[in-house]
Design an enzyme around this catalytic site. Structure first.
Site, PDB file in Angstrom:
ATOM      1  N   CYS A 134      26.997 -20.723   0.946  1.00  0.00           N
ATOM      2  CA  CYS A 134      26.307 -20.492   2.196  1.00  0.00           C
ATOM      3  C   CYS A 134      25.367 -19.305   2.047  1.00  0.00           C
ATOM      4  O   CYS A 134      25.584 -18.420   1.227  1.00  0.00           O
ATOM      5  CB  CYS A 134      27.246 -20.212   3.372  1.00  0.00           C
ATOM      6  SG  CYS A 134      28.506 -21.460   3.579  1.00  0.00           S
ATOM      7  N   ARG A 184      21.835 -22.061  -1.779  1.00  0.00           N
ATOM      8  CA  ARG A 184      23.242 -21.696  -1.611  1.00  0.00           C
ATOM      9  C   ARG A 184      24.041 -22.760  -0.852  1.00  0.00           C
ATOM     10  O   ARG A 184      25.246 -22.606  -0.652  1.00  0.00           O
ATOM     11  CB  ARG A 184      23.347 -20.358  -0.869  1.00  0.00           C
ATOM     12  CG  ARG A 184      22.562 -19.248  -1.529  1.00  0.00           C
ATOM     13  CD  ARG A 184      22.631 -17.983  -0.720  1.00  0.00           C
ATOM     14  NE  ARG A 184      23.928 -17.357  -0.842  1.00  0.00           N
ATOM     15  CZ  ARG A 184      24.275 -16.532  -1.822  1.00  0.00           C
ATOM     16  NH1 ARG A 184      23.399 -16.225  -2.749  1.00  0.00           N
ATOM     17  NH2 ARG A 184      25.471 -16.006  -1.875  1.00  0.00           N
ATOM     18  N   TRP A 215      27.277 -24.527   3.013  1.00  0.00           N
ATOM     19  CA  TRP A 215      27.941 -25.399   2.042  1.00  0.00           C
ATOM     20  C   TRP A 215      29.376 -25.507   2.549  1.00  0.00           C
ATOM     21  O   TRP A 215      30.109 -24.523   2.581  1.00  0.00           O
ATOM     22  CB  TRP A 215      27.895 -24.795   0.640  1.00  0.00           C
ATOM     23  CG  TRP A 215      28.527 -25.676  -0.395  1.00  0.00           C
ATOM     24  CD1 TRP A 215      27.949 -26.748  -1.013  1.00  0.00           C
ATOM     25  CD2 TRP A 215      29.850 -25.564  -0.937  1.00  0.00           C
ATOM     26  NE1 TRP A 215      28.836 -27.304  -1.905  1.00  0.00           N
ATOM     27  CE2 TRP A 215      30.010 -26.603  -1.885  1.00  0.00           C
ATOM     28  CE3 TRP A 215      30.918 -24.689  -0.718  1.00  0.00           C
ATOM     29  CZ2 TRP A 215      31.182 -26.794  -2.607  1.00  0.00           C
ATOM     30  CZ3 TRP A 215      32.091 -24.872  -1.439  1.00  0.00           C
ATOM     31  CH2 TRP A 215      32.211 -25.923  -2.377  1.00  0.00           C
ATOM     32  N   ASN A 269      29.603 -16.278   5.156  1.00  0.00           N
ATOM     33  CA  ASN A 269      29.603 -16.853   3.808  1.00  0.00           C
ATOM     34  C   ASN A 269      30.897 -16.396   3.142  1.00  0.00           C
ATOM     35  O   ASN A 269      31.082 -15.213   2.920  1.00  0.00           O
ATOM     36  CB  ASN A 269      28.362 -16.330   3.052  1.00  0.00           C
ATOM     37  CG  ASN A 269      28.441 -16.522   1.538  1.00  0.00           C
ATOM     38  OD1 ASN A 269      27.834 -15.775   0.789  1.00  0.00           O
ATOM     39  ND2 ASN A 269      29.165 -17.520   1.089  1.00  0.00           N
ATOM     40  N   GLY A 270      31.790 -17.340   2.863  1.00  0.00           N
ATOM     41  CA  GLY A 270      33.052 -16.979   2.224  1.00  0.00           C
ATOM     42  C   GLY A 270      34.178 -17.847   2.739  1.00  0.00           C
ATOM     43  O   GLY A 270      33.941 -18.871   3.392  1.00  0.00           O
ATOM     44  N   GLU A 288      27.780 -31.523 -21.295  1.00  0.00           N
ATOM     45  CA  GLU A 288      26.623 -31.191 -20.455  1.00  0.00           C
ATOM     46  C   GLU A 288      25.860 -32.453 -20.057  1.00  0.00           C
ATOM     47  O   GLU A 288      25.427 -32.586 -18.913  1.00  0.00           O
ATOM     48  CB  GLU A 288      25.722 -30.197 -21.208  1.00  0.00           C
ATOM     49  CG  GLU A 288      24.440 -29.792 -20.494  1.00  0.00           C
ATOM     50  CD  GLU A 288      24.643 -29.053 -19.175  1.00  0.00           C
ATOM     51  OE1 GLU A 288      25.779 -28.656 -18.844  1.00  0.00           O
ATOM     52  OE2 GLU A 288      23.636 -28.887 -18.439  1.00  0.00           O
ATOM     53  N   LYS A 314      25.264 -33.597 -16.233  1.00  0.00           N
ATOM     54  CA  LYS A 314      23.922 -33.818 -15.647  1.00  0.00           C
ATOM     55  C   LYS A 314      23.859 -35.181 -14.971  1.00  0.00           C
ATOM     56  O   LYS A 314      23.354 -35.318 -13.861  1.00  0.00           O
ATOM     57  CB  LYS A 314      22.832 -33.769 -16.710  1.00  0.00           C
ATOM     58  CG  LYS A 314      22.306 -32.470 -17.205  1.00  0.00           C
ATOM     59  CD  LYS A 314      21.706 -31.538 -16.217  1.00  0.00           C
ATOM     60  CE  LYS A 314      22.790 -30.729 -15.598  1.00  0.00           C
ATOM     61  NZ  LYS A 314      22.987 -29.406 -15.843  1.00  0.00           N
ATOM     62  N   GLU A 367      25.979 -35.114 -11.751  1.00  0.00           N
ATOM     63  CA  GLU A 367      25.388 -34.291 -10.691  1.00  0.00           C
ATOM     64  C   GLU A 367      24.195 -34.981 -10.045  1.00  0.00           C
ATOM     65  O   GLU A 367      24.032 -34.937  -8.832  1.00  0.00           O
ATOM     66  CB  GLU A 367      24.869 -32.962 -11.279  1.00  0.00           C
ATOM     67  CG  GLU A 367      25.914 -31.949 -11.620  1.00  0.00           C
ATOM     68  CD  GLU A 367      25.289 -30.687 -12.208  1.00  0.00           C
ATOM     69  OE1 GLU A 367      25.609 -29.604 -11.718  1.00  0.00           O
ATOM     70  OE2 GLU A 367      24.482 -30.775 -13.154  1.00  0.00           O
ATOM     71  N   HIS A 427      42.682 -41.344 -27.856  1.00  0.00           N
ATOM     72  CA  HIS A 427      43.932 -40.885 -27.247  1.00  0.00           C
ATOM     73  C   HIS A 427      43.942 -41.093 -25.731  1.00  0.00           C
ATOM     74  O   HIS A 427      44.510 -40.287 -25.004  1.00  0.00           O
ATOM     75  CB  HIS A 427      44.167 -39.409 -27.591  1.00  0.00           C
ATOM     76  CG  HIS A 427      44.310 -39.156 -29.056  1.00  0.00           C
ATOM     77  ND1 HIS A 427      45.369 -39.620 -29.797  1.00  0.00           N
ATOM     78  CD2 HIS A 427      43.487 -38.528 -29.938  1.00  0.00           C
ATOM     79  CE1 HIS A 427      45.218 -39.262 -31.064  1.00  0.00           C
ATOM     80  NE2 HIS A 427      44.073 -38.600 -31.182  1.00  0.00           N
ATOM     81  N   LYS A 435      23.619 -24.171  -5.660  1.00  0.00           N
ATOM     82  CA  LYS A 435      23.189 -23.501  -6.895  1.00  0.00           C
ATOM     83  C   LYS A 435      23.977 -22.224  -7.135  1.00  0.00           C
ATOM     84  O   LYS A 435      24.162 -21.813  -8.271  1.00  0.00           O
ATOM     85  CB  LYS A 435      21.690 -23.194  -6.803  1.00  0.00           C
ATOM     86  CG  LYS A 435      21.103 -22.604  -8.039  1.00  0.00           C
ATOM     87  CD  LYS A 435      20.066 -23.527  -8.649  1.00  0.00           C
ATOM     88  CE  LYS A 435      19.703 -23.153 -10.059  1.00  0.00           C
ATOM     89  NZ  LYS A 435      20.338 -24.017 -11.051  1.00  0.00           N
TER      90      LYS A 435
END
Ligand code: G6P
Length: 637
Positions: free
Chosen positions: A2, A27, A100, A126-127, A504, A508, A511, A527, A632
């Site tokens: 946020c 954010r 967020w 924010n938190g 990665e 990508k 996302e 496995h 982000k």
């Protein structure tokens, strides 16, 4: 996460708040809202979705009232709307929020700002408040009702309780904060006073000091649009802002001296230029970033690495290195482990930052803990660094933001990747710059130990040319990748130094396109993951050979594992070098990159995987730069 903003002064608050929110949208973008103080009343406008939907709601409100002359329209324009429009036009004090979602789904009701029952106090946050259920139950026992699912509504109603008891703004806030367990950056306005009250713990919050106006924001870039005088609020500090004054207090109510920093205004505005998306632009910026980093590091291979001269230790003193990082930065760290162990012979462990704090801490002064973070603000990485620091470890940071919490924690042992602003939520140029930083760090560590790596440095200097060449092939990758746009599951495989690139690549794709994709070490596929393979699950391998025995063995085994996948009917793709003929009989789709040896290939092999994710997401009509549910900068644990 946020983002929060605030303004108090003599200008129209609405425009300043909306512009601030736009620069904080990285954010979180689940919803946005503002609260404006006008004529002793608080007016809140909020909307699910991005800032653009809040902005259009505000525009609609303004248009409806200003054009309404006939009776039905007048009726439609309630008193409330007229008040809102007045506040939008006139208010010069307000707070705003881009969300967020943590507690409660994205919706208008759960959007911030939240109000107390009387509607005369508004709060943005924010938190995460961990003990909010406990406080909520107590308030409910007192008859307080809640309309949202958020922890923030509990805080504003808790604050209101103390205000009702006659406490001052600051004392009421102190009472609240003394009870809270969690992380927060708060900004609050109260209809009775022309002031903004702020407080922070673990989440960032800065104040910008102007002439007869003051600003607040979750990052300094947002206030630097208005002023270069910045106060970085510290944990457990409370601030009271009026248009021409800032007062700072600790949790006991003692006055704290203001520390004003004069910061340089760097443009926080990035333009897309000719590109359709920031992600595409940022992919194309990688050659320039990589070139710059190498030039800054050394011009000829016989020179020692110059870009870590600020470190206050030598790697010859270090017994063990632990990386802490999240997301793409974690993948970069895995490449770093490989290189440091290979070239500098120092044992390295790599930790997902959020897990680091869940394990017993075993660190001493000869252990180096390196946090890697694009944003420099990731809460999990901050917590990991702090816990290592308190256990006596030496700390270092690799970050893309000089003015960040992680940079400050690790000073002077810092390296700032020169990737520049990365707007797209999915990381591209910041990731490859982290990987290159770790090549340079591995060489530096080896040099500190008296090891000669001239050949390696010569080889590394060829990277900018190769990265240019691979990006020039972007169009060639388009058609082959689009053939795979309609699969629902993907497996990405590799071994050794390219195993993290498989992770990665999968990240990508996930996302950007929301296709399920998992990265695995090639040898581990048998496995378990092999059970899901059939003609509906493509398997992409990264298979790059090299001159050393280690590289060649890794390469051969990667091909064998790809054969095993193919035997289960999986469509098979490979990232392979131009001169590689072995792959021709094994794979359905061969994605060629310029010739490069395995040790130096991670950055180059990453590029086609960025295009894979981009092309498929774009083809499927996904929001490339702001994928759903992501942010982000992730400032909650
Ligand atoms: C978020 C982003 C990822 C990023 C991760 C770590 O999840 O969406 O792209 O890799 O955070 O962020 P950091 O800023 O610490 O590198």
């Amino acid at each position: 996460m946020c983002g929060i903003v605030g303004y108090i002064g003599n200008k129209a608050a609405k425009d300043i708040l909306l512009n601030g929110l736009k620069s904080l949208e990285y954010r979180g973008y689940d919803s946005a809202g503002i609260a404006l103080l006008d004529e002793g009343r608080i007016n809140v406008i909020k909307s699910q979705g991005k800032i653009a939907s809040l902005e259009s709601k505000i525009n609609q409100l303004q248009n409806v009232t200003s054009t309404s002359s006939n009776k039905p329209e007048k009726e439609f324009n309630s008193i409330l709307q007229e008040r809102l429009v007045n506040a939008i036009n006139k208010s010069n004090c307000g707070i705003g929020h881009t969300r967020w979602a943590t507690h409660g789904k994205p919706s208008d009701i759960n959007s911030h700002p939240h109000l107390n029952t009387a509607g005369n106090i508004a709060l943005v946050h924010n938190g995460i408040i961990k003990n909010f259920y406990e406080i909520k139950r107590e308030l409910e026992e007192d008859g307080v009702e809640f309309i949202s699912e958020t922890d923030t509504e509990v805080v504003v109603k808790f604050y209101s309780k103390f205000k009702d008891q006659g406490l001052s703004d600051i004392d009421a806030f102190r009472k609240v904060l003394q009870r809270l367990d969690g992380s927060y950056a708060f900004a609050l306005i109260n209809a009775d006073s022309q002031k903004i009250i702020l407080a922070k713990n673990q989440s960032p919050l800065v104040i910008g000091i102007g002439d007869n106006e003051n600003f607040i924001a979750s990052d300094s870039a947002t206030v630097l649009e208005h002023t270069e005088k910045v106060i970085k609020l510290k944990d457990l500090q409370i601030a009271e802002l009026s248009a021409n004054d800032v007062k700072l207090f600790d949790l006991d109510g003692n006055t704290v001296k203001l520390e004003v920093h004069h910061m340089h205004q760097v443009s926080s505005v990035a333009e897309k230029g000719p590109y359709k998306h920031f992600l595409l632009k940022e992919i194309h910026e990688q050659p320039a970033v990589i070139s710059k980093m190498l030039l800054d590091a050394y011009s000829v291979a016989t020179e020692p690495i110059a870009c870590f001269n600020n470190l206050d230790f030598k790697f010859s003193q270090i017994d063990k290195i632990s990386f802490v990082a999240c997301g793409s930065a974690y993948h970069a760290a895995l490449v770093g482990k490989y290189l440091i162990e290979l070239w500098a012979k120092i044992p390295v462990e790599v930790n997902i930052a959020s897990e680091f704090c869940s394990f017993p801490v075993l660190h001493g002064k000869n252990n180096l803990v390196i946090g890697i973070s694009q944003s420099g603000e990731t809460a999990d990485t901050i917590a990991a660094i702090k816990s290592a620091q308190s256990a006596g470890a030496k700390i270092m940071a690799i970050t893309n933001k000089q003015d960040s919490a992680i940079f400050d924690l690790a000073k002077p042992n810092t390296y700032v990747t020169p990737a520049g602003i990365e707007v797209s939520v999915a990381s591209t140029k910041a990731f490859t710059s982290q990987v290159l930083a770790l090549y340079l760090l591995a060489i530096k560590a080896a040099e500190d130990k008296g090891l000669d790596l001239i050949d390696i440095k010569d080889e590394l200097h060829k990277l900018p040319l190769v990265i240019d060449q691979v990006i020039e092939r972007a169009d060639d990758y388009h058609a082959p990748f689009l053939k795979y746009a309609n699969y629902r599951d993907f497996l990405f495989l590799s071994r050794g130094v390219n195993y993290p690139i498989a992770l990665e690549g999968a990240l990508k794709l996930k996302e950007l396109s929301y296709i399920h994709a998992t990265g695995y070490p090639s040898g581990e596929m048998k496995h378990g993951p092999i059970a899901i393979l059939d003609q509906n699950v493509p398997v992409l391998s990264i298979a790059i050979d090299g001159a050393s025995e280690l590289e060649h063995n890794v390469y051969k085994k990667t091909l064998s594992n790809a054969e095993e996948a193919r035997a289960r009917m999986s469509p098979s793709l490979v990232i392979a070098c131009d001169s590689n003929r072995d792959v021709e009989n094994i794979f359905d789709e061969i994605i060629r990159i310029p010739n490069i040896s395995q040790f130096f290939s991670p950055i180059i092999a990453t590029i086609p995987l960025q295009f894979l994710a981009y092309y498929i997401a774009e083809h499927l009509g996904k929001d490339v730069d702001q994928p759903r549910n992501l942010a982000k900068s992730v400032t909650v644990e």
